[in-house]
Write a protein that holds these residues in place. Sequence first.
Motif, PDB file in Angstrom:
ATOM      1  N   GLU A   1       0.840  -1.205  -0.120  1.00 12.62           N
ATOM      2  CA  GLU A   1       0.022   0.036   0.018  1.00 12.62           C
ATOM      3  C   GLU A   1       0.850   1.052   0.077  1.00 12.62           C
ATOM      4  N   ARG A   2       0.451   2.244  -0.931  1.00 14.10           N
ATOM      5  CA  ARG A   2       1.275   3.528  -0.886  1.00 14.10           C
ATOM      6  C   ARG A   2       0.234   4.538  -0.819  1.00 14.10           C
ATOM      7  N   GLY A   3      -0.397   4.929   0.185  1.00 15.50           N
ATOM      8  CA  GLY A   3      -1.497   5.694   0.594  1.00 15.50           C
ATOM      9  C   GLY A   3      -1.598   6.274   1.752  1.00 15.50           C
ATOM     10  N   VAL A   4      -2.709   6.474   2.178  1.00 15.76           N
ATOM     11  CA  VAL A   4      -2.940   7.057   3.870  1.00 15.76           C
ATOM     12  C   VAL A   4      -2.192   6.531   4.580  1.00 15.76           C
ATOM     13  N   VAL A   5      -2.314   5.113   4.731  1.00 20.30           N
ATOM     14  CA  VAL A   5      -1.412   4.216   5.831  1.00 20.30           C
ATOM     15  C   VAL A   5      -0.042   4.471   5.894  1.00 20.30           C
ATOM     16  N   SER A   6       0.718   4.266   4.578  1.00 17.28           N
ATOM     17  CA  SER A   6       2.170   4.713   4.748  1.00 17.28           C
ATOM     18  C   SER A   6       2.530   6.049   4.721  1.00 17.28           C
ATOM     19  N   ALA A   7       1.520   6.983   4.392  1.00 22.17           N
ATOM     20  CA  ALA A   7       1.738   8.324   4.478  1.00 22.17           C
ATOM     21  C   ALA A   7       2.019   9.151   5.912  1.00 22.17           C
ATOM     22  N   GLY A   8       1.277   8.239   6.845  1.00 15.78           N
ATOM     23  CA  GLY A   8       1.318   8.228   8.249  1.00 15.78           C
ATOM     24  C   GLY A   8       0.465   9.284   8.795  1.00 15.78           C
ATOM     25  N   ARG A   9       0.554   9.718  10.161  1.00 23.53           N
ATOM     26  CA  ARG A   9      -0.193  10.984  10.749  1.00 23.53           C
ATOM     27  C   ARG A   9       0.811  12.110  11.330  1.00 23.53           C
ATOM     28  N   ASP A  10      -0.074  13.046  11.236  1.00 25.20           N
ATOM     29  CA  ASP A  10       0.629  14.412  11.823  1.00 25.20           C
ATOM     30  C   ASP A  10       1.102  14.176  13.350  1.00 25.20           C
ATOM     31  N   PRO A  11       2.144  14.242  13.820  1.00 27.58           N
ATOM     32  CA  PRO A  11       2.574  14.130  15.243  1.00 27.58           C
ATOM     33  C   PRO A  11       1.847  15.078  16.132  1.00 27.58           C
ATOM     34  N   GLU A  12       1.387  16.039  15.920  1.00 32.24           N
ATOM     35  CA  GLU A  12       0.975  17.122  16.815  1.00 32.24           C
ATOM     36  C   GLU A  12      -0.575  16.828  16.775  1.00 32.24           C
ATOM     37  N   THR A  13      -1.165  16.763  15.624  1.00 28.95           N
ATOM     38  CA  THR A  13      -2.632  16.440  15.697  1.00 28.95           C
ATOM     39  C   THR A  13      -3.080  15.074  15.853  1.00 28.95           C
ATOM     40  N   GLY A  14      -2.232  14.095  15.163  1.00 26.17           N
ATOM     41  CA  GLY A  14      -2.962  12.843  15.055  1.00 26.17           C
ATOM     42  C   GLY A  14      -3.713  12.616  13.803  1.00 26.17           C
ATOM     43  N   ASP A  15      -3.927  13.574  12.954  1.00 25.66           N
ATOM     44  CA  ASP A  15      -4.705  13.459  11.781  1.00 25.66           C
ATOM     45  C   ASP A  15      -3.941  12.830  10.820  1.00 25.66           C
ATOM     46  N   HIS A  16      -4.392  12.024   9.959  1.00 25.10           N
ATOM     47  CA  HIS A  16      -3.986  11.347   8.790  1.00 25.10           C
ATOM     48  C   HIS A  16      -3.469  12.289   7.892  1.00 25.10           C
ATOM     49  N   HIS A  17      -2.173  11.973   7.294  1.00 24.73           N
ATOM     50  CA  HIS A  17      -1.786  12.686   6.165  1.00 24.73           C
ATOM     51  C   HIS A  17      -2.507  11.833   5.036  1.00 24.73           C
ATOM     52  N   TYR A  18      -3.198  12.856   4.075  1.00 23.37           N
ATOM     53  CA  TYR A  18      -3.708  12.470   2.858  1.00 23.37           C
ATOM     54  C   TYR A  18      -2.958  12.754   1.455  1.00 23.37           C
ATOM     55  N   PRO A  19      -2.396  11.786   0.988  1.00 20.63           N
ATOM     56  CA  PRO A  19      -1.505  11.876  -0.015  1.00 20.63           C
ATOM     57  C   PRO A  19      -2.658  12.084  -1.335  1.00 20.63           C
ATOM     58  N   LYS A  20      -2.055  12.739  -2.356  1.00 28.96           N
ATOM     59  CA  LYS A  20      -2.795  12.821  -3.548  1.00 28.96           C
ATOM     60  C   LYS A  20      -3.017  11.730  -4.307  1.00 28.96           C
ATOM     61  N   LEU A  21      -2.391  10.478  -4.194  1.00 32.71           N
ATOM     62  CA  LEU A  21      -2.409   9.286  -4.842  1.00 32.71           C
ATOM     63  C   LEU A  21      -2.524   8.149  -3.643  1.00 32.71           C
ATOM     64  N   GLU A  22      -3.293   7.063  -4.248  1.00 36.47           N
ATOM     65  CA  GLU A  22      -3.631   5.777  -3.561  1.00 36.47           C
ATOM     66  C   GLU A  22      -3.232   4.721  -4.401  1.00 36.47           C
ATOM     67  N   LEU A  23      -1.957   4.377  -4.107  1.00 34.06           N
ATOM     68  CA  LEU A  23      -1.481   3.197  -5.046  1.00 34.06           C
ATOM     69  C   LEU A  23      -1.194   1.877  -4.312  1.00 34.06           C
ATOM     70  N   VAL A  24      -1.141   0.853  -5.296  1.00 37.87           N
ATOM     71  CA  VAL A  24      -0.586  -0.531  -4.834  1.00 37.87           C
ATOM     72  C   VAL A  24       0.575  -0.689  -5.775  1.00 37.87           C
ATOM     73  N   ARG A  25       1.713  -1.201  -4.939  1.00 39.92           N
ATOM     74  CA  ARG A  25       2.773  -1.571  -5.753  1.00 39.92           C
ATOM     75  C   ARG A  25       2.571  -3.191  -5.498  1.00 39.92           C
ATOM     76  N   LEU A  26       2.787  -3.920  -6.810  1.00 40.71           N
ATOM     77  CA  LEU A  26       2.677  -5.171  -6.552  1.00 40.71           C
ATOM     78  C   LEU A  26       4.165  -5.842  -6.433  1.00 40.71           C
ATOM     79  N   THR A  27       4.356  -6.943  -6.111  1.00 38.34           N
ATOM     80  CA  THR A  27       5.498  -7.685  -5.765  1.00 38.34           C
ATOM     81  C   THR A  27       5.365  -8.932  -6.207  1.00 38.34           C
ATOM     82  N   ILE A  28       6.088  -9.141  -7.425  1.00 38.65           N
ATOM     83  CA  ILE A  28       5.905 -10.499  -8.041  1.00 38.65           C
ATOM     84  C   ILE A  28       7.426 -11.178  -8.097  1.00 38.65           C
TER      85      ILE A  28
END
Length: 120
Positions: free
Chosen positions: A44-71
Motif C-alpha cells: 500500500e502506498r497511500g494514507v496508511v504509509s503516509a502516516g499521521r501528523d505528530p501534533e494533531t494525530g490526523d492522517h496525512h492524505y496523499p494525492k495518490l492511493e497506489l498499490v505496488r505489486l511484488t512479483i
Amino acid sequence: MQRFVDTGYPVDAAAILPDVPQDRFPAQALTAELYLESGVRGMERGVVSAGRDPETGDHHYPKLELVRLTIPRRVYTQAHMDYVIEVVASVYERREELRGMKFIRQPRALRHFTGRFDYV
C-alpha cells in the motif's frame, strides 16, 4: 531468499475503488483483496504509509492511493503476468463490494508494517 521485481507500474487504487474514501484506506483494501484472491502480494502506498501528523494525530492524505505489486522474480513470466492482470480485473469487476478497511491496531511507529486491519 526470494527476490522480487518492482514493475514500476503501480495500480491506482483510487481509480479502482472510487467509492472508498481515503479515511477507509482504499489502497490497503485493494492490497488485501488482491492477496486474498490470488496470493499476489502488494504494498500500500497511500494514507496508511503516509502516516499521521505528530501534533494533531490526523492522517496525512496523499494525492495518490497506489498499490505496488511484488512479483517473485523466478515466476516473472508472461503467464504469471497474465494471471496478475486477470486477478486485478476480477477484483475490479466486484469493486462495489469493497467498502474499505479500518485499523484495529495501530502502532505509534511503522504502522504500515505492523498495523492490523479489518473490513468496514
